[in-house]
Write a protein that holds these residues in place. Structure first.
Motif, PDB file in Angstrom:
ATOM      1  N   GLN A   1       0.924  -1.184  -0.016  1.00 49.84           N
ATOM      2  CA  GLN A   1      -0.039  -0.189   0.092  1.00 49.84           C
ATOM      3  C   GLN A   1       0.871   1.339   0.102  1.00 49.84           C
ATOM      4  OE1 GLN A   1      -2.050  -0.895   3.522  1.00 49.84           O
ATOM      5  NE2 GLN A   1      -4.144  -1.686   2.306  1.00 49.84           N
ATOM      6  N   ALA A   2       1.872   1.399   0.887  1.00 51.45           N
ATOM      7  CA  ALA A   2       3.041   2.356   0.917  1.00 51.45           C
ATOM      8  C   ALA A   2       3.551   2.532  -0.455  1.00 51.45           C
ATOM      9  CB  ALA A   2       3.750   2.249   2.211  1.00 51.45           C
ATOM     10  N   LEU A   3       3.810   1.531  -0.993  1.00 51.82           N
ATOM     11  CA  LEU A   3       4.537   1.621  -2.389  1.00 51.82           C
ATOM     12  C   LEU A   3       3.816   2.111  -3.518  1.00 51.82           C
ATOM     13  CD1 LEU A   3       7.283   0.939  -3.737  1.00 51.82           C
ATOM     14  CD2 LEU A   3       6.157  -1.338  -4.278  1.00 51.82           C
ATOM     15  N   ALA A   4       2.229   1.756  -3.334  1.00 46.28           N
ATOM     16  CA  ALA A   4       1.435   2.266  -4.335  1.00 46.28           C
ATOM     17  C   ALA A   4       0.913   3.822  -4.260  1.00 46.28           C
ATOM     18  CB  ALA A   4       0.195   1.385  -4.306  1.00 46.28           C
ATOM     19  N   ILE A   5       1.156   4.211  -2.827  1.00 45.43           N
ATOM     20  CA  ILE A   5       0.890   5.647  -2.681  1.00 45.43           C
ATOM     21  C   ILE A   5       2.289   6.154  -3.341  1.00 45.43           C
ATOM     22  CG2 ILE A   5       0.740   7.513  -0.762  1.00 45.43           C
ATOM     23  CD1 ILE A   5      -0.972   5.358   0.625  1.00 45.43           C
ATOM     24  N   ALA A   6       3.390   5.684  -3.128  1.00 46.50           N
ATOM     25  CA  ALA A   6       4.683   6.309  -3.311  1.00 46.50           C
ATOM     26  C   ALA A   6       4.631   6.541  -5.058  1.00 46.50           C
ATOM     27  CB  ALA A   6       5.885   5.702  -3.092  1.00 46.50           C
ATOM     28  N   GLU A   7       4.348   5.482  -5.559  1.00 49.38           N
ATOM     29  CA  GLU A   7       4.439   5.379  -7.135  1.00 49.38           C
ATOM     30  C   GLU A   7       3.443   6.403  -7.673  1.00 49.38           C
ATOM     31  OE1 GLU A   7       3.930   1.358  -8.100  1.00 49.38           O
ATOM     32  OE2 GLU A   7       6.207   1.155  -7.742  1.00 49.38           O
ATOM     33  N   HIS A   8       1.863   6.593  -7.140  1.00 51.12           N
ATOM     34  CA  HIS A   8       1.115   7.459  -7.623  1.00 51.12           C
ATOM     35  C   HIS A   8       1.302   8.820  -7.401  1.00 51.12           C
ATOM     36  CE1 HIS A   8      -2.426   5.079  -8.735  1.00 51.12           C
ATOM     37  NE2 HIS A   8      -2.167   3.996  -7.922  1.00 51.12           N
ATOM     38  N   CYS A   9       2.191   9.163  -6.280  1.00 47.52           N
ATOM     39  CA  CYS A   9       2.424  10.691  -5.858  1.00 47.52           C
ATOM     40  C   CYS A   9       3.861  11.078  -6.322  1.00 47.52           C
ATOM     41  CB  CYS A   9       2.446  10.693  -4.718  1.00 47.52           C
ATOM     42  SG  CYS A   9       1.010  10.486  -3.736  1.00 47.52           S
ATOM     43  N   GLY A  10       4.623   9.956  -6.958  1.00 51.01           N
ATOM     44  CA  GLY A  10       6.105  10.413  -7.382  1.00 51.01           C
ATOM     45  C   GLY A  10       6.942  10.535  -6.120  1.00 51.01           C
ATOM     46  N   PHE A  11       6.793   9.959  -4.940  1.00 48.76           N
ATOM     47  CA  PHE A  11       7.516  10.005  -3.901  1.00 48.76           C
ATOM     48  C   PHE A  11       8.619   8.987  -4.233  1.00 48.76           C
ATOM     49  CE2 PHE A  11       3.579  11.231  -1.301  1.00 48.76           C
ATOM     50  CZ  PHE A  11       3.709  12.586  -1.618  1.00 48.76           C
ATOM     51  N   ASN A  12       9.900   9.158  -3.373  1.00 43.55           N
ATOM     52  CA  ASN A  12      11.134   8.267  -3.542  1.00 43.55           C
ATOM     53  C   ASN A  12      10.418   7.092  -2.998  1.00 43.55           C
ATOM     54  OD1 ASN A  12      13.081   6.842  -2.409  1.00 43.55           O
ATOM     55  ND2 ASN A  12      14.452   8.571  -3.314  1.00 43.55           N
ATOM     56  N   THR A  13      10.373   6.007  -3.758  1.00 45.98           N
ATOM     57  CA  THR A  13       9.872   4.802  -2.896  1.00 45.98           C
ATOM     58  C   THR A  13      10.734   4.125  -2.119  1.00 45.98           C
ATOM     59  OG1 THR A  13      10.949   3.399  -5.052  1.00 45.98           O
ATOM     60  CG2 THR A  13       8.446   4.259  -5.033  1.00 45.98           C
ATOM     61  N   GLU A  14      12.086   4.282  -2.129  1.00 43.22           N
ATOM     62  CA  GLU A  14      13.102   3.560  -1.250  1.00 43.22           C
ATOM     63  C   GLU A  14      12.768   4.362  -0.005  1.00 43.22           C
ATOM     64  OE1 GLU A  14      14.181   4.613  -4.348  1.00 43.22           O
ATOM     65  OE2 GLU A  14      14.628   2.729  -5.025  1.00 43.22           O
ATOM     66  N   TRP A  15      12.839   5.565   0.197  1.00 44.63           N
ATOM     67  CA  TRP A  15      12.534   6.364   1.099  1.00 44.63           C
ATOM     68  C   TRP A  15      11.339   5.958   2.003  1.00 44.63           C
ATOM     69  CZ3 TRP A  15       8.639  10.299   2.319  1.00 44.63           C
ATOM     70  CH2 TRP A  15       8.641  11.083   3.436  1.00 44.63           C
ATOM     71  N   VAL A  16      10.351   5.794   1.305  1.00 44.18           N
ATOM     72  CA  VAL A  16       8.848   5.637   1.710  1.00 44.18           C
ATOM     73  C   VAL A  16       8.732   4.271   2.298  1.00 44.18           C
ATOM     74  CG1 VAL A  16       6.298   5.020   1.092  1.00 44.18           C
ATOM     75  CG2 VAL A  16       7.499   6.987   0.184  1.00 44.18           C
ATOM     76  N   LEU A  17       9.398   3.283   1.813  1.00 39.89           N
ATOM     77  CA  LEU A  17       9.452   1.717   2.433  1.00 39.89           C
ATOM     78  C   LEU A  17      10.404   1.752   3.792  1.00 39.89           C
ATOM     79  CD1 LEU A  17       9.418  -0.464  -0.555  1.00 39.89           C
ATOM     80  CD2 LEU A  17       7.629   0.097   0.884  1.00 39.89           C
ATOM     81  N   VAL A  18      11.481   2.598   3.617  1.00 44.42           N
ATOM     82  CA  VAL A  18      12.395   2.642   4.570  1.00 44.42           C
ATOM     83  C   VAL A  18      11.595   3.286   6.042  1.00 44.42           C
ATOM     84  CG1 VAL A  18      14.789   3.520   5.640  1.00 44.42           C
ATOM     85  CG2 VAL A  18      14.575   1.943   3.514  1.00 44.42           C
ATOM     86  N   SER A  19      10.950   4.387   5.606  1.00 51.18           N
ATOM     87  CA  SER A  19      10.521   5.167   6.614  1.00 51.18           C
ATOM     88  C   SER A  19       9.444   4.294   7.348  1.00 51.18           C
ATOM     89  CB  SER A  19      10.013   6.423   5.921  1.00 51.18           C
ATOM     90  OG  SER A  19      10.932   7.324   5.664  1.00 51.18           O
ATOM     91  N   LEU A  20       8.821   3.491   6.452  1.00 46.02           N
ATOM     92  CA  LEU A  20       7.452   2.754   7.284  1.00 46.02           C
ATOM     93  C   LEU A  20       8.162   1.686   8.023  1.00 46.02           C
ATOM     94  CD1 LEU A  20       4.479   2.051   7.050  1.00 46.02           C
ATOM     95  CD2 LEU A  20       5.039   0.532   5.132  1.00 46.02           C
ATOM     96  N   ALA A  21       9.258   1.057   7.487  1.00 51.50           N
ATOM     97  CA  ALA A  21       9.996  -0.028   8.364  1.00 51.50           C
ATOM     98  C   ALA A  21      10.457   0.818   9.650  1.00 51.50           C
ATOM     99  CB  ALA A  21      11.076  -0.622   7.475  1.00 51.50           C
ATOM    100  N   ALA A  22      11.021   1.910   9.434  1.00 53.14           N
ATOM    101  CA  ALA A  22      11.388   2.498  10.919  1.00 53.14           C
ATOM    102  C   ALA A  22      10.138   2.792  11.828  1.00 53.14           C
ATOM    103  CB  ALA A  22      12.144   3.823  10.697  1.00 53.14           C
ATOM    104  N   ASP A  23       9.149   3.285  11.136  1.00 50.78           N
ATOM    105  CA  ASP A  23       8.024   3.405  12.095  1.00 50.78           C
ATOM    106  C   ASP A  23       7.449   2.318  12.708  1.00 50.78           C
ATOM    107  OD1 ASP A  23       6.437   5.571  13.188  1.00 50.78           O
ATOM    108  OD2 ASP A  23       4.627   4.795  11.721  1.00 50.78           O
TER     109      ASP A  23
END
Length: 123
Positions: free
Chosen positions: A49-71
Motif C-alpha cells: 500500500q505504501a509503495l502504491a501511494i509512493a508511485e502514484h505521488c512520485g515520492f521516492n519509493t525507497e525512502w517511503v518503504l524505509v520510513s515505514l519500516a522505521a516506524d
C-alpha cells in the motif's frame, strides 16, 4: 503522528484530493474501515500500500518503504538504523533534485551519472 497517517496526508495534498474515498481508489486492498484505523493510529499501511501511494505521488519509493519500516518496528536499535537510512535516502534524493535543477554546474568535470556512481549512497 505515525508515518502511515503522514503518508496518507501527503498523498492527499500532492494529488489534491478532497475526500478519503478518492484516496481509497488509489490504494490496493484498502477499505474505509482500514483507512479509519490508519488515520486513528491503530493500524499501519502495508508495504504494498505504501509503495502504491509512493508511485502514484512520485515520492521516492525507497525512502517511503524505509520510513515505514522505521516506524513499524518494535526494536529501538532497529528503528535507529532504519531512521538513519531513511535520512540518508532523503538527503540523496534532495541532492539529486539540486543536481537536476542546476545541471552539471556543481560537478562540471564528473557529470551527473559518474557522480552518482561515486556516491556512497548509491554504491
Amino acid at each position: 503522528m505515525s508515518f502511515s497517517r503522514e503518508l496518507l496526508e501527503l498523498a492527499k495534498k500532492k494529488l489534491e484530493l478532497t475526500k478519503d474515498a478518492q484516496l481509497l481508489e488509489l490504494i490496493p486492498n484498502m477499505e474505509k474501515g482500514t483507512l479509519s484505523k490508519i488515520k486513528s493510529g491503530n493500524r499501519d499501511l502495508t508495504d504494498a500500500q505504501a509503495l502504491a501511494i509512493a508511485e502514484h505521488c512520485g515520492f521516492n519509493t525507497e525512502w517511503v518503504l524505509v520510513s515505514l519500516a522505521a516506524d513499524t518496528t518494535k526494536s529501538e536499535a532497529v528503528k535507529s538504523v532504519w531512521s538513519t537510512l531513511a535520512k540518508k535516502l532523503l538527503t540523496g534524493a534532495l541532492m539529486l533534485c539540486v543536481l537536476k535543477i542546476s545541471g552539471s554546474y556543481l560537478v562540471p568535470d564528473l557529470g551527473k551519472h559518474r557522480f552518482l556512481a561515486r556516491s556512497r549512497l548509491f554504491a
